[in-house]
Design a protein around this motif. Structure first.
Motif, short mmCIF file in Angstrom:
data_model
loop_
_atom_site.label_atom_id
_atom_site.label_comp_id
_atom_site.label_asym_id
_atom_site.label_seq_id
_atom_site.Cartn_x
_atom_site.Cartn_y
_atom_site.Cartn_z
N TRP A 1 24.52 38.82 43.67
CA TRP A 1 25.94 38.91 43.99
C TRP A 1 26.77 38.57 42.75
O TRP A 1 27.74 39.27 42.44
CB TRP A 1 26.30 37.99 45.15
CG TRP A 1 27.72 38.14 45.57
CD1 TRP A 1 28.20 38.97 46.55
CD2 TRP A 1 28.87 37.49 45.02
NE1 TRP A 1 29.56 38.88 46.63
CE2 TRP A 1 30.00 37.97 45.70
CE3 TRP A 1 29.05 36.55 44.01
CZ2 TRP A 1 31.30 37.55 45.41
CZ3 TRP A 1 30.35 36.12 43.72
CH2 TRP A 1 31.44 36.62 44.41
N GLU A 2 26.39 37.52 42.04
CA GLU A 2 27.16 37.10 40.86
C GLU A 2 27.12 38.17 39.78
O GLU A 2 28.15 38.47 39.16
CB GLU A 2 26.64 35.77 40.32
CG GLU A 2 27.04 34.61 41.22
CD GLU A 2 26.46 33.27 40.78
OE1 GLU A 2 25.54 33.24 39.94
OE2 GLU A 2 26.96 32.24 41.30
N ARG A 3 25.96 38.77 39.52
CA ARG A 3 25.87 39.84 38.51
C ARG A 3 26.75 41.02 38.88
O ARG A 3 27.48 41.57 38.05
CB ARG A 3 24.42 40.28 38.34
CG ARG A 3 23.55 39.30 37.58
CD ARG A 3 22.19 39.90 37.21
NE ARG A 3 21.48 40.50 38.33
CZ ARG A 3 20.68 39.86 39.17
NH1 ARG A 3 20.49 38.55 39.05
NH2 ARG A 3 20.06 40.51 40.15
N LEU A 4 26.69 41.42 40.14
CA LEU A 4 27.53 42.53 40.60
C LEU A 4 29.02 42.16 40.54
O LEU A 4 29.86 43.01 40.22
CB LEU A 4 27.14 42.93 42.03
CG LEU A 4 25.76 43.56 42.17
CD1 LEU A 4 25.35 43.62 43.64
CD2 LEU A 4 25.73 44.94 41.53
N CYS B 1 38.44 33.76 38.26
CA CYS B 1 38.18 32.35 38.53
C CYS B 1 36.90 32.17 39.35
O CYS B 1 36.10 31.26 39.08
CB CYS B 1 39.37 31.72 39.24
SG CYS B 1 39.17 29.97 39.59
N VAL B 2 36.69 33.02 40.34
CA VAL B 2 35.47 32.95 41.14
C VAL B 2 34.25 33.13 40.23
O VAL B 2 33.27 32.38 40.33
CB VAL B 2 35.48 34.01 42.27
CG1 VAL B 2 34.10 34.18 42.89
CG2 VAL B 2 36.50 33.64 43.34
N ALA B 3 34.33 34.10 39.33
CA ALA B 3 33.19 34.40 38.47
C ALA B 3 32.93 33.35 37.41
O ALA B 3 31.79 32.93 37.19
CB ALA B 3 33.40 35.76 37.80
N PHE B 4 33.98 32.92 36.74
CA PHE B 4 33.79 32.12 35.53
C PHE B 4 34.16 30.65 35.67
O PHE B 4 33.93 29.86 34.75
CB PHE B 4 34.56 32.75 34.37
CG PHE B 4 34.05 34.11 34.02
CD1 PHE B 4 32.86 34.27 33.33
CD2 PHE B 4 34.73 35.25 34.43
CE1 PHE B 4 32.37 35.53 33.04
CE2 PHE B 4 34.25 36.52 34.14
CZ PHE B 4 33.06 36.66 33.43
N VAL B 5 34.71 30.25 36.81
CA VAL B 5 35.04 28.85 37.02
C VAL B 5 34.31 28.32 38.26
O VAL B 5 33.50 27.39 38.17
CB VAL B 5 36.58 28.63 37.16
CG1 VAL B 5 36.89 27.17 37.43
CG2 VAL B 5 37.30 29.11 35.91
N LEU C 1 27.77 47.01 47.88
CA LEU C 1 26.89 46.09 47.17
C LEU C 1 27.18 44.61 47.42
O LEU C 1 26.25 43.83 47.65
CB LEU C 1 26.98 46.37 45.66
CG LEU C 1 26.64 47.80 45.23
CD1 LEU C 1 26.96 48.01 43.76
CD2 LEU C 1 25.19 48.12 45.53
N LEU C 2 28.45 44.21 47.34
CA LEU C 2 28.75 42.79 47.40
C LEU C 2 28.96 42.26 48.82
O LEU C 2 28.48 41.17 49.14
CB LEU C 2 29.99 42.49 46.54
CG LEU C 2 29.69 42.59 45.04
CD1 LEU C 2 30.45 43.73 44.43
CD2 LEU C 2 30.00 41.31 44.34
#
Length: 148
Positions: free
Chosen positions: A125-128, A22-26, A98-99
């Protein structure tokens, strides 16, 4: 008792996967579409909020998978559980190296103190995070497979 541990572990990891998905795609696309500084401020708030919870969730999930692997060592599917645990270890290492450093910077940013490259840092951050989500989805899929 082992069956209960397997189900509880799978549910906890599954809910974690759902939150991170959800964090990534919403949430990410929603925050990125907000006007002006609102998106960055939302990312900072989300970083503070989830940054306080996720370390316990990731480590707790890993501990539960480890207990499952140990308790079910002589059962069929243990290799799958161990592989899922290895993927969760990878996700924790990715997070720490990394994040988390990017998130720790981002959660302190305001309109007045953020660096000039803040957008590039959030994009990194989003890509990782997409990669981490793929890793934990794979771990979850292995745990579900081990249940069958």
């Amino acid at each position: 008792m082992l069956n209960a541990l397997e189900v509880v572990t799978t549910v906890i990891v599954g809910v974690m996967v759902g939150v991170e998905f959800c964090v990534a795609f919403v949430m990410g696309p929603i925050l990125n579409a907000l006007p002006g500084d609102s998106g960055q401020l939302g990312h900072a708030h989300g970083g503070r909020m989830l940054g306080a919870v996720m370390p316990f969730w990731y480590i707790g999930s890993l501990v539960l998978v480890g207990i499952w692997a140990f308790a079910g060592w002589d059962h069929q599917g243990t290799g799958i559980v161990v592989t899922a645990g290895a993927l969760l270890i990878l996700s924790v290492v990715m997070s720490l190296l990394l994040l988390v450093p990017i998130n720790n910077r981002n959660k302190t940013w305001t309109v007045d103190n953020r660096p000039s490259d803040w957008k590039q840092q959030l994009n990194r951050w989003e890509r990782l995070h997409y990669i981490r989500v793929a890793v934990i989805i794979a771990a979850f899929a292995l745990l579900v497979t081990a249940l069958t």
